[in-house]
Design a protein around this motif. Structure first.
Motif, short mmCIF file in Angstrom:
data_model
loop_
_atom_site.label_atom_id
_atom_site.label_comp_id
_atom_site.label_asym_id
_atom_site.label_seq_id
_atom_site.Cartn_x
_atom_site.Cartn_y
_atom_site.Cartn_z
N MET A 277 0.85 -1.18 0.00
CA MET A 277 0.00 0.00 0.00
C MET A 277 0.89 1.24 0.00
O MET A 277 2.05 1.19 0.40
N GLU A 278 0.32 2.37 -0.40
CA GLU A 278 1.01 3.64 -0.26
C GLU A 278 0.01 4.77 -0.15
O GLU A 278 -1.10 4.67 -0.66
N GLY A 279 0.41 5.82 0.53
CA GLY A 279 -0.47 6.98 0.69
C GLY A 279 -0.13 7.76 1.94
O GLY A 279 0.78 7.42 2.70
N LEU A 280 -0.89 8.83 2.15
CA LEU A 280 -0.74 9.63 3.36
C LEU A 280 -1.17 8.82 4.57
O LEU A 280 -2.18 8.10 4.53
N GLN A 281 -0.42 8.91 5.65
CA GLN A 281 -0.79 8.21 6.87
C GLN A 281 -1.51 9.17 7.81
O GLN A 281 -2.55 9.72 7.44
N ASP A 282 -0.96 9.42 8.99
CA ASP A 282 -1.65 10.22 10.02
C ASP A 282 -0.93 11.55 10.23
O ASP A 282 0.30 11.59 10.40
N ALA A 283 -1.68 12.63 10.27
CA ALA A 283 -1.12 13.94 10.60
C ALA A 283 -1.04 14.07 12.12
O ALA A 283 -1.95 13.67 12.83
N THR A 284 0.07 14.64 12.60
CA THR A 284 0.27 14.85 14.03
C THR A 284 0.47 16.33 14.32
O THR A 284 1.21 17.02 13.61
N LEU A 285 -0.20 16.82 15.36
CA LEU A 285 -0.02 18.19 15.82
C LEU A 285 0.12 18.15 17.34
O LEU A 285 -0.69 17.50 18.03
N ALA A 286 1.15 18.81 17.87
CA ALA A 286 1.42 18.74 19.31
C ALA A 286 1.95 20.07 19.83
O ALA A 286 2.45 20.91 19.06
N VAL A 287 1.83 20.24 21.14
CA VAL A 287 2.36 21.41 21.84
C VAL A 287 3.33 20.92 22.91
O VAL A 287 3.01 20.02 23.69
N TYR B 89 -5.14 -4.85 6.87
CA TYR B 89 -4.29 -5.47 5.84
C TYR B 89 -2.85 -5.57 6.35
O TYR B 89 -1.91 -5.36 5.61
N TYR B 90 -2.69 -5.85 7.63
CA TYR B 90 -1.34 -5.97 8.19
C TYR B 90 -0.65 -7.20 7.64
O TYR B 90 -1.30 -8.20 7.41
N PRO B 91 0.68 -7.13 7.35
CA PRO B 91 1.60 -6.05 7.73
C PRO B 91 1.76 -4.97 6.66
O PRO B 91 2.69 -4.17 6.74
N PHE B 92 0.85 -4.91 5.68
CA PHE B 92 0.98 -3.91 4.62
C PHE B 92 0.24 -2.59 4.95
O PHE B 92 0.45 -1.60 4.27
N SER B 93 -0.65 -2.60 5.93
CA SER B 93 -1.41 -1.40 6.24
C SER B 93 -0.49 -0.23 6.59
O SER B 93 0.58 -0.41 7.17
#
Length: 296
Positions: free
Chosen positions: A91-101, A134-138
Motif C-alpha cells: 500500500m502507499e499513501g498519506l498516513q496520520d497527521a500529528t499536531l502537538a504542543v 491489511y497488516y503487515p501492509f497497512s
C-alpha cells in the motif's frame, strides 16, 4: 504499528530541545525499514509468502517557537509498503497527521549543567482512507490518537546530555471493511475494533554543541492489551505490538549555510512481539528560519 516520531528530528516530541520564539525549523526525512523475520506472538519466524517486507516513508516535519517556553510541532508522513515474495500488493499513501504542543515547565542550574523538564500534549488522525485491516501492509491503525508525554534533560555546559521521555497514547476504535472478525479467541459480529492504548519510553545519551548533535538512543513500546497473531495467520490491527530498539543519530548544521542541517540515523529492533525484526535507516534535511533577531 504506532509510529514513534520521537527521534525523527531535533526539537521533537521526546527530546528536551526547544526552538526559540519566532523561529521555525522545517524539513523532510526519508526512511527505509526492512525485515525478513518477525515475532508471531513470542515465536520468531519468517514467512516465504512475504519474504522481505520494506516500508519507506517521506515525512514533512516542522517545529515553531510560539514563545521561548511553548513550541508547536507538526508531522505528516507519506508511506509505501512492499514485499519481495508472494502475490500480495503493498500500500502507499498519506498516513496520520500529528499536531502537538511542547511546554517547558521547569528549568534549574545544577552544578556544571542545567536540568529542564517538559510536558507534551498532541493528537494524530488519518488523512486518507487507508484500510487498517491489511497488516503487515497497512499504513497504520486508522485510529485517532491523543498523546501525553513528560520529558526531562540534564545537559552539561560542555555539551554532553542525557534525556528521558515517557509517553501514553489513547487510541480510538477503528473500523474494518467487513461485518465480523475473530481475534484473541473471540468472534465479534461488528466492524468496529476496540484498540488497546500504548505506553512508550525513550532514553538517550548525547553531545550537543555548536552545530553538531550526536547521540545513541533506546526505545521501548508496549501495547496495553490485545492478542497475539494466530499461528499461520496474518497480523490483526489490535494485536499486542511490543518492541525495543536501539540506535544512533547525527545532526550537523553546515558551516556554509548555518541554518541548513543534515541528519542521519539508524536503529535495530532488539526484541519484539507481533512485529518485524527491522533495521531502519533515515536521512533528512532541515532549515531553520528566524523571524526575529533573537536566536537560541
Amino acid at each position: 504499528m504506532l509510529l514513534l516520531p520521537g527521534l525523527g528530528f531535533s526539537q521533537n516530541l521526546t527530546d528536551g530541545l526547544m526552538m526559540s520564539a519566532n523561529s521555525l525549523c522545517t524539513g523532510f526525512m526519508f526512511s527505509h525499514d526492512r525485515w525478513t523475520h518477525y515475532w508471531e506472538g513470542e515465536l520468531k519466524r519468517n514467512n516465504e509468502n512475504i519474504g522481505a517486507l520494506t516500508t519507506q516513508s517521506l515525512v514533512w516535519a516542522g517545529t515553531y517557537g510560539l514563545t521561548d517556553k511553548i513550541n508547536l510541532i507538526a508531522m505528516l508522513p507519506y508511506i509505501k509498503t512492499d514485499a519481495s515474495n508472494g502475490n500480495m500488493s503493498g500500500m502507499e499513501g498519506l498516513q496520520d497527521a500529528t499536531l502537538a504542543v511542547k511546554y517547558k515547565i521547569y528549568e534549574k542550574g545544577l552544578g556544571d549543567g542545567s536540568f529542564k523538564s517538559f510536558a507534551v500534549v498532541g493528537a494524530s488522525t488519518p488523512l486518507s482512507n487507508y484500510t487498517p485491516d491489511y497488516y503487515p501492509f497497512s499504513l497504520g491503525t486508522g485510529t485517532t490518537n491523543l498523546i501525553w508525554r513528560l520529558n526531562a534533560i540534564f545537559k552539561l555546559t560542555r555539551g554532553f546530555y542525557t534525556n528521558i521521555s515517557g509517553g501514553y497514547t489513547w487510541r480510538s476504535n477503528t473500523k474494518l471493511d467487513r461485518a465480523a472478525y475473530y481475534t484473541d479467541g473471540q468472534m465479534f459480529m461488528t466492524n468496529e475494533v476496540k484498540m488497546p492504548n500504548v505506553a512508550d519510553l525513550a532514553a538517550s545519551l548525547g553531545y550537543l554543541n555548536g552545530g553538531l548533535q550526536a547521540e545513541v538512543f533506546y526505545l521501548q513500546q508496549n501495547t496495553l492489551g490485545g492478542g497475539d497473531i494466530r499461528r499461520q495467520d496474518m497480523p490483526f490491527v489490535s494485536n499486542r505490538m511490543n518492541f525495543s530498539k536501539a540506535g544512533a543519530l547525527l545532526m550537523y548544521y553546515l558551516p556554509m549555510h548555518k541554518n541548513l542541517a543534515v541528519r542521519a540515523s539508524t536503529s535495530l529492533t532488539l526484541a519484539g512481539r507481533n512485529i518485524g525484526e527491522s533495521t531502519t535507516f533515515m536521512g533528512g534535511l532541515f532549515y531553520t528560519f528566524h523571524f526575529s533577531n533573537k536566536s537560541e
